[in-house]
Design a protein around this motif. Structure first.
Motif, short mmCIF file in Angstrom:
data_model
loop_
_atom_site.label_atom_id
_atom_site.label_comp_id
_atom_site.label_asym_id
_atom_site.label_seq_id
_atom_site.Cartn_x
_atom_site.Cartn_y
_atom_site.Cartn_z
N ASP A 1 12.35 42.81 21.45
CA ASP A 1 12.37 41.49 20.81
C ASP A 1 11.00 40.83 20.91
O ASP A 1 10.13 41.28 21.67
CB ASP A 1 13.51 40.60 21.34
N VAL B 1 29.26 51.27 25.07
CA VAL B 1 29.54 50.10 24.24
C VAL B 1 28.29 49.54 23.57
O VAL B 1 27.21 49.59 24.14
CB VAL B 1 30.14 48.99 25.15
N THR C 1 26.54 52.20 29.43
CA THR C 1 27.89 52.07 28.87
C THR C 1 28.03 52.74 27.50
O THR C 1 27.04 53.02 26.83
CB THR C 1 28.31 50.58 28.71
N GLY D 1 16.75 43.40 27.06
CA GLY D 1 18.07 43.14 27.61
C GLY D 1 19.14 43.82 26.78
O GLY D 1 18.86 44.74 25.99
N ASN E 1 22.12 38.17 20.97
CA ASN E 1 23.37 38.40 20.24
C ASN E 1 23.01 39.06 18.89
O ASN E 1 23.17 38.46 17.82
CB ASN E 1 24.16 37.10 20.00
N LEU F 1 5.15 38.50 25.74
CA LEU F 1 4.84 38.55 27.19
C LEU F 1 4.02 39.79 27.55
O LEU F 1 3.65 39.97 28.70
CB LEU F 1 6.14 38.57 28.01
N1 LIG Z 1 26.65 47.20 25.61
C1 LIG Z 1 27.21 46.68 26.65
O1 LIG Z 1 27.81 47.38 27.45
C2 LIG Z 1 27.11 45.20 26.87
C3 LIG Z 1 27.64 44.61 28.01
C4 LIG Z 1 27.53 43.24 28.18
C5 LIG Z 1 26.86 42.49 27.22
N2 LIG Z 1 26.35 43.07 26.11
C6 LIG Z 1 25.63 42.31 25.07
O2 LIG Z 1 24.28 42.17 25.48
C7 LIG Z 1 23.72 40.98 24.90
C8 LIG Z 1 23.10 40.12 25.97
O3 LIG Z 1 22.10 40.82 26.65
P1 LIG Z 1 21.27 40.11 27.84
O4 LIG Z 1 22.16 39.21 28.57
O5 LIG Z 1 20.59 41.18 28.58
O6 LIG Z 1 20.24 39.17 27.07
P2 LIG Z 1 19.23 39.39 25.84
O7 LIG Z 1 18.87 40.80 25.67
O8 LIG Z 1 19.82 38.68 24.67
O9 LIG Z 1 17.95 38.59 26.37
C9 LIG Z 1 18.03 37.19 26.62
C10 LIG Z 1 16.64 36.59 26.58
O10 LIG Z 1 15.91 37.02 27.71
C11 LIG Z 1 14.63 37.47 27.34
N3 LIG Z 1 14.21 38.50 28.30
C12 LIG Z 1 14.78 39.73 28.50
N4 LIG Z 1 14.15 40.37 29.49
C13 LIG Z 1 13.15 39.57 29.91
C14 LIG Z 1 12.13 39.69 30.92
N5 LIG Z 1 12.06 40.77 31.71
N6 LIG Z 1 11.26 38.68 31.08
C15 LIG Z 1 11.35 37.56 30.31
N7 LIG Z 1 12.28 37.38 29.35
C16 LIG Z 1 13.17 38.37 29.16
C17 LIG Z 1 14.82 38.02 25.93
O11 LIG Z 1 13.62 38.03 25.23
C18 LIG Z 1 15.82 37.01 25.36
O12 LIG Z 1 15.14 35.89 24.86
C19 LIG Z 1 24.88 40.27 24.21
O13 LIG Z 1 24.83 40.52 22.82
C20 LIG Z 1 26.10 40.90 24.83
O14 LIG Z 1 27.24 40.84 24.01
C21 LIG Z 1 26.45 44.40 25.94
#
Ligand SMILES: NC(=O)c1ccc[n+]([C@@H]2O[C@H](COP(=O)([O-])OP(=O)(O)OC[C@H]3O[C@@H](n4cnc5c(N)ncnc54)[C@H](O)[C@@H]3O)[C@@H](O)[C@H]2O)c1
Ligand SMILES: [Fe+2]
Length: 397
Positions: free
Chosen positions: A52, A163, A161, A110, A84, A58
């Motif tokens: 992203d 998923v 996962t 993430g 999302n 960064l």
């Molecule tokens: N596939 C699966 O098994 C599974 C499980 C749970 C959730 N999800 C999904 O994952 C998504 C959420 O992922 P998330 O919670 O990791 O958040 P994300 O990937 O949406 O990241 C959130 C924010 O954090 C920032 N960020 C990420 N890493 C960073 C870092 N090291 N330093 C600074 N900023 C950073 C990103 O740029 C973003 O702005 C949702 O869509 C959710 O539904 C998937």
């Protein structure tokens, strides 16, 4: 309800006999530069890096891309993934993959980049199946290209996962796609990449991992393997999340959180999640509430709803998590467990309500959450529409 339990029993039996693919794990500070070796061995000509714009800004990818340059691995970066991630993000990434004739995918970020990357791979190989058509269980027919994950949050566990969760902005729904083919070959848990995570993302993603461990553990489909991983994850999260929230540069605590998230992922990918996730997905779909934040706010309420049915399991998890002894009563231990979750939220300044939530949306959120949970999620006790609405009402600002 008996029909749901029969369905869950069948899924549990299947999950015991079917071997789940597991990624090879790279761990330790700086390990991200070791990934190039694995990609080189595979002989990939050009990989698509899915990430992203925040992480690009960064310069967090610099170590990875420098190691690719050193090993002469060509890459194209697609950095348009939104939190999302949407169907459009997947389709845009797919176009970039095809245009640049890539033959492998590296997710860097993430859960959002990891899930988007999974589905870019699924769409590239299954051009006649839309993301919507792949929703549900085992609908990714042709395997995705060689796939690697570098998580930069310690939360989703998506790096292990089966998923992927993708948003459909037209219907404001989150589509859950579940298939063995979505597991990466290698998962890179490098704590150095997580040092700069802002406090509120450290806390919310950490609570997502805790929710995975708890929901997998208190549900009906736990096995020795998933329970062991959920216990280990819970202990690590209890010991490290608040620590790393207060001192983001603590590399040992960051490593422990990355492992906890991975273990929790191993637990829930086999034993499923529960109502916290079902409701949180719909808060994400409807209002774009970050996934971990929604989980953290909803978790204490669902635990209270399930307290009686899950008393014994919550008590064991309290002991495994290091906050109780087997000489204490299950009632006492389970109450302490719920109190611990609430205290963690409070200590990390987590809100207690969802500010976007509107009373008029509650029936729809409850309906969609229950449709997601039933029959798949092996929850400790079932919730009906009015109970779910009452629970969601408690989250009103
Ligand atoms: N596939 C699966 O098994 C599974 C499980 C749970 C959730 N999800 C999904 O994952 C998504 C959420 O992922 P998330 O919670 O990791 O958040 P994300 O990937 O949406 O990241 C959130 C924010 O954090 C920032 N960020 C990420 N890493 C960073 C870092 N090291 N330093 C600074 N900023 C950073 C990103 O740029 C973003 O702005 C949702 O869509 C959710 O539904 C998937
Ligand atoms: Fe989650």
């Amino acid at each position: 309800m008996k029909v749901y339990r029969a369905h869950q029993l069948m899924m549990r039996s299947l999950s015991k006999v079917i071997p789940f693919p597991r990624p090879k794990l790279l761990t330790g500070a700086g390990c991200v530069s070791e990934l190039a070796d694995h990609i080189k061995q595979k002989g990939l000509k050009r990989v698509l890096i899915v990430t992203d714009s925040v992480l690009m800004g960064l310069k967090l990818l610099d170590t990875l891309t420098a190691s690719f340059d050193k090993h002469n691995i060509k890459y194209t970066i697609f950095d348009e993934v939104q939190p999302n991630p949407t169907i459009k993000n997947v389709e845009d990434g797919r176009k970039v993959y095809l245009k640049n004739r890539c033959n492998g995918i590296v997710a860097f970020g993430g859960g959002s980049p990891m899930d988007c990357a999974k589905m870019i791979g699924a769409r590239v190989r299954n051009p006649y199946m839309s993301v919507q058509k792949m929703r549900g269980l085992f609908r990714v027919f042709i395997p995705i290209p060689p796939f690697y994950c570098v998580p930069t949050t310690a939360g989703t566990g998506s790096e292990t996962t089966i998923v992927a969760v993708i948003s459909n902005p037209e219907t404001h729904e989150k589509l859950v796609i579940t298939d063995f083919k979505l597991v990466p070959k290698v998962a890179v848990l490098d704590p150095e990449l997580m040092v700069g995570l802002p406090k509120h993302i450290t806390s919310t993603t950490g609570m997502d991992a805790l929710t995975h461990a708890i929901e997998a553990y208190i549900g009906h489909n736990g096995t020795k393997f998933t329970n062991g991983n959920a216990e280990e994850a819970t202990k690590l999260i209890f010991e490290n999340l608040e620590k790393v929230y207060h001192d983001g540069s603590d590399l040992e605590a960051r490593s422990n959180m990355a492992l906890a998230s991975f273990y929790a992922g191993l637990a829930f990918t086999k034993a499923y999640v529960g109502y916290v996730h079902a409701i949180a997905h719909n808060m994400g779909g409807l209002y774009g509430v970050p996934h971990g934040l929604a989980n953290a706010i909803i978790l204490p309420h669902v635990l209270e709803f399930s307290a009686e049915a899950a008393e014994s399991k919550l008590a064991s998890l309290a002991i495994a998590g290091g906050i109780g002894k087997s000489t204490e009563s299950e009632r006492e231990l389970s109450h302490r467990f719920i109190a611990k979750v609430k205290a963690m939220n409070e200590n990390m300044s987590m809100p207690t309500t969802i500010k976007e939530l509107k009373e008029s949306d509650i029936p729809l959120i409850a309906k969609r959450a229950l449709a997601e949970a039933h029959p798949d999620y092996p929850v400790p006790t079932f919730m009906c529409q009015s109970e779910c609405e009452d629970l969601i009402r408690k989250l009103l600002p």
